[in-house]
Design an enzyme around this catalytic site. Structure first.
Site, mmCIF file in Angstrom:
data_model
loop_
_atom_site.group_PDB
_atom_site.id
_atom_site.type_symbol
_atom_site.label_atom_id
_atom_site.label_comp_id
_atom_site.label_asym_id
_atom_site.label_seq_id
_atom_site.Cartn_x
_atom_site.Cartn_y
_atom_site.Cartn_z
ATOM 1 N N GLY A 179 36.733 55.878 72.835
ATOM 2 C CA GLY A 179 36.012 57.008 72.249
ATOM 3 C C GLY A 179 35.811 56.825 70.760
ATOM 4 O O GLY A 179 35.905 57.782 69.978
ATOM 5 N N ALA A 180 35.503 55.583 70.365
ATOM 6 C CA ALA A 180 35.397 55.287 68.917
ATOM 7 C C ALA A 180 33.959 55.373 68.422
ATOM 8 O O ALA A 180 33.675 54.999 67.283
ATOM 9 C CB ALA A 180 35.989 53.913 68.630
ATOM 10 N N ASN A 188 42.001 57.568 72.973
ATOM 11 C CA ASN A 188 41.463 58.747 72.286
ATOM 12 C C ASN A 188 40.347 59.435 73.078
ATOM 13 O O ASN A 188 40.114 60.624 72.902
ATOM 14 C CB ASN A 188 40.945 58.307 70.908
ATOM 15 C CG ASN A 188 40.016 59.330 70.285
ATOM 16 O OD1 ASN A 188 40.463 60.329 69.723
ATOM 17 N ND2 ASN A 188 38.706 59.110 70.411
ATOM 18 N N TYR A 235 41.647 71.212 80.660
ATOM 19 C CA TYR A 235 41.879 70.394 79.456
ATOM 20 C C TYR A 235 43.360 70.405 79.065
ATOM 21 O O TYR A 235 43.945 69.347 78.790
ATOM 22 C CB TYR A 235 41.010 70.956 78.324
ATOM 23 C CG TYR A 235 41.095 70.207 77.021
ATOM 24 C CD1 TYR A 235 40.402 69.013 76.836
ATOM 25 C CD2 TYR A 235 41.841 70.707 75.955
ATOM 26 C CE1 TYR A 235 40.463 68.332 75.618
ATOM 27 C CE2 TYR A 235 41.908 70.040 74.745
ATOM 28 C CZ TYR A 235 41.214 68.851 74.580
ATOM 29 O OH TYR A 235 41.284 68.182 73.386
ATOM 30 N N ALA A 253 45.934 70.996 80.938
ATOM 31 C CA ALA A 253 46.726 70.252 81.945
ATOM 32 C C ALA A 253 46.598 68.744 81.694
ATOM 33 O O ALA A 253 47.587 68.004 81.752
ATOM 34 C CB ALA A 253 46.250 70.601 83.351
ATOM 35 N N SER A 299 46.932 67.114 72.484
ATOM 36 C CA SER A 299 46.384 68.300 71.808
ATOM 37 C C SER A 299 47.485 69.348 71.731
ATOM 38 O O SER A 299 48.375 69.373 72.596
ATOM 39 C CB SER A 299 45.208 68.867 72.614
ATOM 40 O OG SER A 299 44.886 70.164 72.153
#
Ligand code: NAP
Length: 243
Positions: A11-12, A90, A155, A157, A142
């Site tokens: 996810g960069a 990420n 999200y 979970a 998170s």
């Protein structure tokens, strides 16, 4: 500090992942930039990384929810860079809805990308780390994993699953000199949170009275890459929101 270390960041292409890739490159690392849909943005990350460091950076398309794609991309990265020193998991998505209206696709898609992606990438890297007797795994969780959030059962979970995965991986791989930690960001200014930046109720709840910057997560990721005696931890970077 990370001169010539080979770091994979999923996810960069955007947001926090991009900031992590750029920070690690600024410390001399070589970067494998993983993206899914944003090829142009991934190319921009590569350009920024190579400008900052004499080392190599290259973009790879891979849907982290697909085990075979992860397996192939890791093989390609090892062919190109010859080793892997750091894996930053990420990549993540949201599909926010109240439980009453959430369907099973909304739930499963978020679990597959956010948690399945961490398994798929880590599983395909851990044999390499084990052989090398070194490696760093950094998972982006998170604060909602710790405290929950209405509208984000899927999200939160997935992010809570990442914490269990991180601690178990840390215990399994410590004897091979592999560290595995998680970062739990609060609200960070990216595409994912673009509607929240002006939310005054939210800002009131954050002791530091502002949303965080992606670079403030990146500096913690770099710190973990440079430390050999922290493992199995969850580091909150949230402006004090969860105090
Ligand atoms: P973002 O700006 O929406 O970026 C998400 C990134 O994930 C993009 O690079 C995207 O790639 C990639 N991605 C999405 N699905 C993918 C898939 N199936 N395979 C591979 N890559 C995929 O999000 P962000 O805010 O930077 O968030 C980054 C991470 O931090 C996420 O795990 C998120 O849950 C976590 N986080 C964010 C916040 C926040 O406030 N922003 C707070 C806590 C945790 P493409 O664009 O190429 O598709």
């Amino acid at each position: 500090m990370l001169k010539d270390k080979v770091c994979i960041v999923t996810g960069a292409s955007r947001g926090i992942g991009k900031a992590i890739a750029v920070e690690l490159a600024s410390q001399g690392a070589q970067i494998a930039v993983i993206y899914n849909g944003s090829a142009d943005k991934a190319a921009e990350t590569v350009e920024e990384c190579t400008k900052l460091s004499a080392s190599k950076a290259k973009a790879y398309k891979c849907n982290v929810a697909d085990f075979n794609e992860c397996s192939e991309v890791i093989k390609e990265i090892v062919k190109d860079f010859e080793r892997i020193d750091v894996l930053v998991n990420n990549a993540g998505i949201t599909k926010d809805k109240l439980l009453l209206t959430m369907n099973s696709d909304d739930f499963n898609d978020v679990i597959s990308v956010n948690l399945g992606g961490v398994f798929n990438m880590t599983k395909n890297c851990c044999r390499i780390f084990t052989k090398q007797r070194s490696g760093k795994i950094i998972n982006i969780s998170s604060i909602v994993a710790l405290d929950g959030n209405a509208g984000q059962t899927n999200y939160s979970a997935s992010k809570a699953g990442i914490i269990g995965f991180t601690k178990s991986t840390a215990k399994e791989l410590a004897s091979r000199n592999i560290c595995c930690n998680a970062i739990a960001p609060g609200f960070i200014e990216t595409d994912m949170t673009k509607d929240l930046a002006q939310n005054s109720d939210l800002l009131d709840r954050i002791p530091l009275k502002r949303i965080g910057k992606a670079e403030e997560i990146a500096s913690v990721a770099a710190f973990l890459c440079n430390n050999d005696y922290i493992t199995g931890q969850v580091i909150r970077v949230d402006g004090g929101l969860t105090i």
